[in-house]
Design an enzyme around this catalytic site. Structure first.
Site, short mmCIF file in Angstrom:
data_model
loop_
_atom_site.label_atom_id
_atom_site.label_comp_id
_atom_site.label_asym_id
_atom_site.label_seq_id
_atom_site.Cartn_x
_atom_site.Cartn_y
_atom_site.Cartn_z
N ARG A 1 0.81 -1.22 0.00
CA ARG A 1 0.00 0.00 0.00
C ARG A 1 0.84 1.27 0.00
NH1 ARG A 1 -2.91 -3.79 1.82
NH2 ARG A 1 -0.98 -4.34 2.85
N THR A 2 1.81 1.34 0.88
CA THR A 2 2.55 2.58 1.03
C THR A 2 3.29 2.90 -0.27
OG1 THR A 2 2.80 2.12 3.37
CG2 THR A 2 4.26 3.78 2.45
N LYS B 1 26.39 -4.71 -1.48
CA LYS B 1 27.86 -4.73 -1.52
C LYS B 1 28.46 -4.11 -0.26
CE LYS B 1 27.58 -3.87 -6.48
NZ LYS B 1 27.75 -2.80 -7.48
N ARG C 1 11.77 3.49 3.04
CA ARG C 1 11.39 2.60 4.13
C ARG C 1 12.61 1.76 4.45
NH1 ARG C 1 6.06 -1.13 4.34
NH2 ARG C 1 5.24 0.89 5.02
N HIS D 1 5.86 5.58 11.28
CA HIS D 1 5.32 5.55 9.92
C HIS D 1 4.37 6.74 9.83
CE1 HIS D 1 3.86 4.19 6.18
NE2 HIS D 1 3.43 2.98 6.48
C1 NCD Z 1 2.19 -1.18 8.10
C2 NCD Z 1 3.70 -1.03 8.23
O1 NCD Z 1 4.42 -1.26 7.26
O2 NCD Z 1 4.11 -0.64 9.32
N1 NCD Z 1 1.75 -1.35 6.79
C3 NCD Z 1 1.42 -0.24 6.07
O3 NCD Z 1 2.26 0.54 5.70
N2 NCD Z 1 0.12 -0.01 5.82
C4 NCD Z 1 1.59 -2.14 9.03
C5 NCD Z 1 2.16 -3.53 9.13
O4 NCD Z 1 3.03 -3.90 8.37
O5 NCD Z 1 1.65 -4.24 9.96
#
Ligand code: NCD
Length: 320
Positions: free
Chosen positions: A63-64, A93, A115, A143
């Site tokens: 999703r993100t 590397k 991320r 997040h």
């Molecule tokens: C979440 C995350 O990556 O922290 N997912 C997201 O971005 N919607 C929640 C999760 O992974 O549980």
């Protein structure tokens, strides 16, 4: 070339936002959504045209990543990146995060969405980068853009964000979404938190200290029924099995059952409650729950793209 980074609009943690910023962001999100849905896609296509987004994901994401890259494309941006930076970047590397960001930001992207599995990684990147860094999740840290879309969803579903009893349930110790949404909700008046988790997955002390300092009430519970019965908002999360730094953590069968929302648990919720979940859901919310109008998680995920459109615009071409 390393530009001055202090003036860049990095998005690193929920605490950085103010309520007036959030209200403006959500108003702009609604405007962009109306343009996009009623005026056709072309109406937003020029807003960020010619701008370049890099995305670098060292941890998995659906999703993100898709909502960021799609939001960018709908607004006319160019998008370049990798969803497997651990394998398909020079990290494999042995290159440091700092070197990767130093080099990539010298190619003049307008924004870098990242991320990483380490807490604090986005902070480190922001000290080096000449482009704004957006933290799309840093290990067990935060997040913040998820929290933005979570609050936007509460506002859209309930009309207002403040004066609510909010249950945050599931893996509170290792889940970054629960942490981020608490920091953000704590900005609003009249919020009372109920942290509901198995004993071994309680909320970390840093958040509890923050709430105590700000005189924001919270309670901790390990049994579900009592908290669900009084909730205005339920924010449910999965057990973060992949974060096993401290050895394998086994929940008891009773805990697993207790923390799985099904028809019975739904019957305990008040009629107007909104049930949120950042997704992915694994087994902690039964698919029987999906048809209930209080289950907002798919609407919540949809909202994410529009909130990210407004956020990208605020970073790159602000209208407020
Ligand atoms: C979440 C995350 O990556 O922290 N997912 C997201 O971005 N919607 C929640 C999760 O992974 O549980």
């Amino acid at each position: 070339m390393i530009a001055k980074t202090q003036s860049l609009k990095h998005i690193l943690r929920s605490q950085q936002f103010t309520v007036s910023f959030l209200e403006s962001l959500f108003t702009r999100t609604d405007q962009l959504r109306t343009l996009f849905e009623n005026g056709g896609r072309g109406t937003v296509k020029q807003l960020l045209s010619g701008r370049l987004m890099y995305y670098l994901f060292w941890e998995s994401s659906t999703r993100t990543r898709f909502s960021f890259t799609t939001a960018a494309r709908h607004m006319g941006m160019e998008v370049e990146g990798t969803e497997n930076a651990g394998e398909f970047s020079s990290a494999v590397k042995g290159e440091t995060l700092e070197d990767t960001i130093r080099v990539l930001s010298s190619y003049a992207p307008d924004v870098i969405v990242m991320r990483h599995k380490e807490m604090g990684a986005a902070d480190r990147a922001s000290k080096i980068s000449s482009a704004p860094i957006i933290n799309a999740g840093d290990g067990r840290g935060q997040h913040p853009t998820q929290a933005l879309l979570d609050l936007y969803t509460i506002k859209r579903e309930l009309g207002i964000i403040g004066h609510k009893k909010v249950v945050i349930g599931g893996d509170l110790r290792r889940g970054r979404t629960g942490r981020s949404v608490v920091y953000l909700l704590a900005k609003y008046p009249g919020i009372r938190f109920y942290f509901l988790s198995p004993e071994s997955l309680r909320m970390e002390d840093d958040i509890k200290e923050y709430l105590r300092e700000k005189h924001i009430p919270y309670e901790e519970h390990t049994t579900v029924k009592q908290s669900l019965q009084i909730a205005d908002v339920v924010y449910w999360t999965r057990v973060q099995q992949e974060r096993e730094e401290e050895g394998l953590l086994e929940l008891t069968e009773r805990e697993v059952m207790e923390f799985t929302l099904d028809k019975e648990q739904l019957s305990w919720l008040p009629k107007q409650t909104v049930l949120l979940h950042p997704l992915p859901r694994v087994r902690e919310v039964s698919i029987q729950v999906d048809a209930d109008p209080r289950a907002c998680y798919f609407r919540q995920a949809e909202n994410g793209m529009f909130v990210r459109m407004a956020l990208l615009e605020w970073i790159l071409a602000p209208v407020f």
